[in-house]
Write an enzyme that holds these catalytic residues in place. Structure first.
Site, PDB file in Angstrom:
ATOM      1  N   HIS A  17      10.675  -2.612  -2.022  1.00 13.51           N
ATOM      2  CA  HIS A  17      11.745  -2.119  -2.909  1.00 13.51           C
ATOM      3  C   HIS A  17      13.083  -2.771  -2.547  1.00 13.51           C
ATOM      4  CE1 HIS A  17       9.232   1.801  -3.183  1.00 13.51           C
ATOM      5  NE2 HIS A  17       9.132   1.211  -4.347  1.00 13.51           N
ATOM      6  N   LYS A  41       4.912  16.110 -10.566  1.00 12.98           N
ATOM      7  CA  LYS A  41       4.487  15.810  -9.191  1.00 12.98           C
ATOM      8  C   LYS A  41       5.517  16.312  -8.201  1.00 12.98           C
ATOM      9  CE  LYS A  41       3.544  11.272  -9.513  1.00 12.98           C
ATOM     10  NZ  LYS A  41       3.482   9.955  -8.902  1.00 12.98           N
ATOM     11  N   ARG A  90       4.038  -6.695  -8.469  1.00 17.11           N
ATOM     12  CA  ARG A  90       3.321  -7.130  -7.271  1.00 17.11           C
ATOM     13  C   ARG A  90       2.135  -8.000  -7.662  1.00 17.11           C
ATOM     14  NH1 ARG A  90       3.618  -1.173  -5.007  1.00 17.11           N
ATOM     15  NH2 ARG A  90       3.592  -0.974  -7.261  1.00 17.11           N
ATOM     16  N   SER A 128       4.374   2.397  -1.613  1.00 14.35           N
ATOM     17  CA  SER A 128       4.656   3.698  -0.992  1.00 14.35           C
ATOM     18  C   SER A 128       3.362   4.450  -0.714  1.00 14.35           C
ATOM     19  CB  SER A 128       5.549   4.546  -1.897  1.00 14.35           C
ATOM     20  OG  SER A 128       6.763   3.893  -2.152  1.00 14.35           O
TER      21      SER A 128
HETATM   22  P1  ADP Z   1       7.168   4.203  -9.893  1.00 15.13           P
HETATM   23  O1  ADP Z   1       6.546   5.516  -9.524  1.00 15.13           O
HETATM   24  O2  ADP Z   1       8.209   4.300 -10.965  1.00 15.13           O
HETATM   25  O3  ADP Z   1       6.191   3.068 -10.126  1.00 15.13           O
HETATM   26  P2  ADP Z   1       7.765   3.052  -7.293  1.00 15.13           P
HETATM   27  O4  ADP Z   1       8.739   3.608  -6.305  1.00 15.13           O
HETATM   28  O5  ADP Z   1       6.339   3.044  -6.886  1.00 15.13           O
HETATM   29  O6  ADP Z   1       8.056   3.846  -8.612  1.00 15.13           O
HETATM   30  O7  ADP Z   1       8.173   1.562  -7.660  1.00 15.13           O
HETATM   31  C1  ADP Z   1       9.361   1.236  -8.339  1.00 15.13           C
HETATM   32  C2  ADP Z   1       9.272  -0.183  -8.854  1.00 15.13           C
HETATM   33  O8  ADP Z   1       9.232  -1.107  -7.757  1.00 15.13           O
HETATM   34  C3  ADP Z   1       8.024  -0.480  -9.693  1.00 15.13           C
HETATM   35  O9  ADP Z   1       8.384  -1.380 -10.721  1.00 15.13           O
HETATM   36  C4  ADP Z   1       7.090  -1.144  -8.717  1.00 15.13           C
HETATM   37  O10 ADP Z   1       6.179  -2.020  -9.365  1.00 15.13           O
HETATM   38  C5  ADP Z   1       8.085  -1.925  -7.864  1.00 15.13           C
HETATM   39  N1  ADP Z   1       7.581  -2.223  -6.517  1.00 15.13           N
HETATM   40  C6  ADP Z   1       7.208  -1.349  -5.556  1.00 15.13           C
HETATM   41  N2  ADP Z   1       6.800  -1.997  -4.437  1.00 15.13           N
HETATM   42  C7  ADP Z   1       6.924  -3.318  -4.705  1.00 15.13           C
HETATM   43  C8  ADP Z   1       6.639  -4.538  -3.967  1.00 15.13           C
HETATM   44  N3  ADP Z   1       6.157  -4.491  -2.737  1.00 15.13           N
HETATM   45  N4  ADP Z   1       6.887  -5.714  -4.580  1.00 15.13           N
HETATM   46  C9  ADP Z   1       7.358  -5.754  -5.845  1.00 15.13           C
HETATM   47  N5  ADP Z   1       7.641  -4.673  -6.593  1.00 15.13           N
HETATM   48  C10 ADP Z   1       7.422  -3.476  -6.044  1.00 15.13           C
END
Ligand code: ADP
Length: 157
Positions: A17, A41, A90, A128
């Protein structure tokens, strides 16, 4: 002034992030990283704690603000005069969901555009949910999360 919103769960925030956020902060004048309340959630960490951990992890980025929001991302973006949503990609597996989300958002409000960014290869696989799984099994998460998150989660165990 180009203002971008980086919305997500950030439960917890990871080095993936932060890499996306850093890239966005170099491209746009101001970036608001916004933790979404998800009514259904409960989440792993409370939203306030997620915000606090992001704040502690971004002290080097001076055009970034941290916030939390409820409701539609496009409503939040418009309230903050932002016309850009940042999302991270990703792998191909992210693509379908992210594509659908960005098209839904542009159908709701065509002024707000989604920009996709990627991370450095070493942060690409981090999520996460994997971090929560490693932690639950007493593994070492120090490589994947910022120091503030590592310290907080190590104390919390
Ligand atoms: P959500 O529940 O909205 O998907 P996340 O916190 O999981 O929220 O992720 C927020 C954004 O960051 C999403 O677009 C996700 O694809 C991106 N993201 C999370 N981890 C990575 C990573 N390691 N590399 C690239 N993008 C990431």
């Amino acid at each position: 002034m180009k203002i971008a919103i980086y919305p997500g769960s950030f439960d917890p925030v990871t080095k993936g992030h932060l890499d996306i956020l850093q890239n966005a902060a170099e491209i746009f004048d101001k970036v608001i990283i916004a933790v979404a309340h998800n009514g259904e959630k409960k989440g792993f960490l409370p939203v306030e704690k997620r915000v606090e951990l992001i704040k502690a992890s971004i002290k080097n980025l001076n055009n970034v603000e941290v916030d939390a929001f409820e409701g539609l991302t496009i409503d939040y973006a418009q309230k903050h005069r932002a016309e850009i949503l940042i999302r991270g990609l990703r792998a191909v597996s992210d693509f379908e969901y992210e594509m659908q989300l960005s098209q839904t958002n542009s159908a709701l409000c065509d002024k707000v555009k989604t920009v996709f960014l990627t991370t450095k290869p070493e942060y690409n696989f981090i999520s996460s949910s994997t971090i929560k799984e490693i932690l639950a099994n007493n593994g070492d998460i120090s490589k994947f999360v910022p120091d503030a998150v590592y310290e907080y989660l190590s104390r919390k165990k």
